[in-house]
Design an enzyme around this catalytic site. Sequence first.
Site, PDB file in Angstrom:
ATOM      1  N   LYS A  83       0.903  -1.119   0.038  1.00 32.25           N
ATOM      2  CA  LYS A  83       0.058   0.249   0.245  1.00 32.25           C
ATOM      3  C   LYS A  83       0.876   1.259   0.158  1.00 32.25           C
ATOM      4  CE  LYS A  83      -1.776   2.865   2.546  1.00 32.25           C
ATOM      5  NZ  LYS A  83      -1.730   4.242   1.835  1.00 32.25           N
TER       6      LYS A  83
ATOM      7  N   GLU B 253      10.368   1.161  10.019  1.00 35.57           N
ATOM      8  CA  GLU B 253      11.437   2.467   9.682  1.00 35.57           C
ATOM      9  C   GLU B 253      10.551   3.829   9.845  1.00 35.57           C
ATOM     10  OE1 GLU B 253      14.398   1.640   8.853  1.00 35.57           O
ATOM     11  OE2 GLU B 253      14.198  -0.485   8.542  1.00 35.57           O
TER      12      GLU B 253
ATOM     13  N   GLU C  37      10.890  16.021  14.444  1.00 31.76           N
ATOM     14  CA  GLU C  37      11.231  15.804  12.985  1.00 31.76           C
ATOM     15  C   GLU C  37      10.359  16.600  12.242  1.00 31.76           C
ATOM     16  OE1 GLU C  37       9.723  12.380  10.735  1.00 31.76           O
ATOM     17  OE2 GLU C  37      11.868  11.906   9.980  1.00 31.76           O
TER      18      GLU C  37
HETATM   19  P1  NAD Z   1       2.817   8.411   7.340  1.00 38.60           P
HETATM   20  O1  NAD Z   1       2.982   7.383   8.746  1.00 38.60           O
HETATM   21  O2  NAD Z   1       1.895   9.505   7.649  1.00 38.60           O
HETATM   22  O3  NAD Z   1       2.470   7.441   6.230  1.00 38.60           O
HETATM   23  C1  NAD Z   1       2.983   6.410   5.852  1.00 38.60           C
HETATM   24  C2  NAD Z   1       2.186   5.296   5.183  1.00 38.60           C
HETATM   25  O4  NAD Z   1       1.346   4.667   6.103  1.00 38.60           O
HETATM   26  C3  NAD Z   1       1.305   5.837   4.194  1.00 38.60           C
HETATM   27  O5  NAD Z   1       1.132   5.035   3.003  1.00 38.60           O
HETATM   28  C4  NAD Z   1      -0.140   6.063   4.897  1.00 38.60           C
HETATM   29  O6  NAD Z   1      -1.052   6.108   3.988  1.00 38.60           O
HETATM   30  C5  NAD Z   1      -0.028   4.765   5.858  1.00 38.60           C
HETATM   31  N1  NAD Z   1      -1.012   5.158   6.978  1.00 38.60           N
HETATM   32  C6  NAD Z   1      -1.254   6.203   7.664  1.00 38.60           C
HETATM   33  N2  NAD Z   1      -2.227   5.894   8.700  1.00 38.60           N
HETATM   34  C7  NAD Z   1      -2.325   4.618   8.558  1.00 38.60           C
HETATM   35  C8  NAD Z   1      -3.039   3.433   9.544  1.00 38.60           C
HETATM   36  N3  NAD Z   1      -3.880   3.969  10.377  1.00 38.60           N
HETATM   37  N4  NAD Z   1      -2.866   2.313   9.197  1.00 38.60           N
HETATM   38  C9  NAD Z   1      -2.254   1.830   7.930  1.00 38.60           C
HETATM   39  N5  NAD Z   1      -1.371   2.548   7.287  1.00 38.60           N
HETATM   40  C10 NAD Z   1      -1.663   3.992   7.532  1.00 38.60           C
HETATM   41  O7  NAD Z   1       4.186   9.111   7.013  1.00 38.60           O
HETATM   42  P2  NAD Z   1       4.333   9.917   5.836  1.00 38.60           P
HETATM   43  O8  NAD Z   1       4.151  11.337   6.109  1.00 38.60           O
HETATM   44  O9  NAD Z   1       3.893   9.381   4.411  1.00 38.60           O
HETATM   45  O10 NAD Z   1       5.952   9.825   5.578  1.00 38.60           O
HETATM   46  C11 NAD Z   1       6.710  10.588   6.139  1.00 38.60           C
HETATM   47  C12 NAD Z   1       7.621   9.915   7.431  1.00 38.60           C
HETATM   48  O11 NAD Z   1       8.211   8.654   7.105  1.00 38.60           O
HETATM   49  C13 NAD Z   1       8.370  10.789   8.218  1.00 38.60           C
HETATM   50  O12 NAD Z   1       8.207  10.384   9.629  1.00 38.60           O
HETATM   51  C14 NAD Z   1       9.825  10.037   7.956  1.00 38.60           C
HETATM   52  O13 NAD Z   1      10.914  10.254   8.647  1.00 38.60           O
HETATM   53  C15 NAD Z   1       9.506   8.646   7.703  1.00 38.60           C
HETATM   54  N6  NAD Z   1      10.536   7.971   6.628  1.00 38.60           N
HETATM   55  C16 NAD Z   1      11.244   7.070   7.365  1.00 38.60           C
HETATM   56  C17 NAD Z   1      12.072   6.264   6.841  1.00 38.60           C
HETATM   57  C18 NAD Z   1      13.250   5.314   7.306  1.00 38.60           C
HETATM   58  O14 NAD Z   1      13.619   4.491   6.455  1.00 38.60           O
HETATM   59  N7  NAD Z   1      13.359   5.287   8.482  1.00 38.60           N
HETATM   60  C19 NAD Z   1      12.057   6.680   5.260  1.00 38.60           C
HETATM   61  C20 NAD Z   1      11.352   7.612   4.657  1.00 38.60           C
HETATM   62  C21 NAD Z   1      10.404   8.120   5.482  1.00 38.60           C
END
Ligand code: NAD
Length: 489
Positions: free
Chosen positions: A182, A257, A385
């Site tokens: 997803k 991650e 962050e």
């Molecule tokens: P997010 O957590 O909002 O969303 C990530 C994914 O989770 C999306 O596909 C979203 O649709 C899904 N999601 C959201 N709520 C959910 C739920 N309740 N159940 C299941 N899935 C759900 O994060 P984002 O805004 O897309 O990305 C930014 C974040 O990602 C930042 O905090 C960044 O640091 C982190 N990130 C970490 C790494 C790593 O490797 N450590 C790499 C890239 C980004």
Amino acid sequence: MATSSLAVSSLNVPMNSIFIGGQWVTPEGRDLIPVDNPATSEVIASIVDADCSDVHAAFTAARTALPAWSDLTADQRADHLDALADALHKYGDDLATLASREIGMPISESRAVQAGLPEAVLRSTADVARHFAWNYVDASGSQIIREPVGVVLGITPWNFPVHQIVAKLAPALVAGCTIVIKPAELTPLNALFLARLCAEVGIPAGVVNVVTGRGSTTGEMLVQSDGYDLVTFTGSLTVGRHIGAVAGQRVVRATLELGGKSPAVVLDDDGLVDAVRTTVRNCFTNAGQKCNAPTRLIVPEEARARATEIAVAAANEYVIGDPLDEATTMGPLASAAQRDKVLGYVEGAKSRGATVAGGTPVDGLFVRPAIITDVEEHDPVVQDEIFGPVLVILGHHGEDDAVRLANDTPYGLSAEVWSSDASQAQRVVRRIKAGQVRVNGVRSPRLPIAPFGGYKASGLGRELGPFALEEFLEIKAVLGRTDEPEEKR
Ligand code: NAD
């Protein structure tokens, strides 16, 4: 709003469709979510907000495909990854352009990290699998067998969308697992394009499935389903905690991650210009929307003013504009929510007396990069962050103080250490709590197998190379005599 397909090179990616069991399915009656180009606000396409029956169909397809896929030898599965890498190579420019349109990343960065890097990850993971100890006899005479965990659920964010999918898909597939992906709702098109490439190169139906939708709807249904054996998530700490809790309740494995607030620690002022300019460049890649961006520059207190001048000059060199223009070095932020969050943090820091250069809105979702100093150690701009082009500069009073500041956030994803004294660098590397530490500005190796992942609130588990493969394998110990183990290659 909706178009029937998005032409990407000679390959059409069907819109308002999801990829299940090797078929493009266009479910009726689902909400459609527009996909915007953040540079222009133009709607590029729309996607389906998949529902429970789509989720069920995707896990059923992945479960059905599992026995035959896991029965292939590791070498056969590795050959499939290489074929997918060849397709990424062939369509790399199209994938990079699509990713730039979805996320606003400058095209030169996109070519490297949305196309070049995933191709290298596929090839290196295939190679790791070919040399992996799938089967061996330990010192006690027990046979150790590595088996695929089963059906994987992969949930990914928007900031490096292709790489983040491939970093999960490659080790999962080569381990013998099947996967339901997803992607983030801001950047689903590249995931659908990747599905198109999987079909093109003959990855068997059901091995890779892509279901689109919002996190709060489709994502939540996927996570609450009992259709998967392992969930691998990249995204925010808040959502990661939730997914980890659900997985814990069900006793399925979760790799997480999550975020970062990485330090760049400069221990002396030899080479200050190089250290500061490199940190600015690493911090502002993808307009700072990078989990391992070094967002806290920690320099000797007596060098802080000079470091700030150098950083402000480097930030002023950014060419902000159309991500598809080769001259652009910083595109827009990915969404209005991201822009507002960044501007809110900058304004908050100003109101608490910080010195700020830049950090001002330009047009639409474009923001000038910000350099912030004169802040308290526990100010939100130092601790949280922000996920945007914001670099904070702090002063330290010697090695112990530098290490204390470096470790003083909830995160531990990565760090950078700069020192003219190699033994001091080694000492500090050992004291920093982070999953990856770079010394004196070293660039990423061409072979992307060094483990990537976090200490503390930055997550659980590792991606890339052999450590990533381990995450998708069960371990079976066989005590007692059977036939000699066969290498399952
Ligand atoms: P997010 O957590 O909002 O969303 C990530 C994914 O989770 C999306 O596909 C979203 O649709 C899904 N999601 C959201 N709520 C959910 C739920 N309740 N159940 C299941 N899935 C759900 O994060 P984002 O805004 O897309 O990305 C930014 C974040 O990602 C930042 O905090 C960044 O640091 C982190 N990130 C970490 C790494 C790593 O490797 N450590 C790499 C890239 C980004």
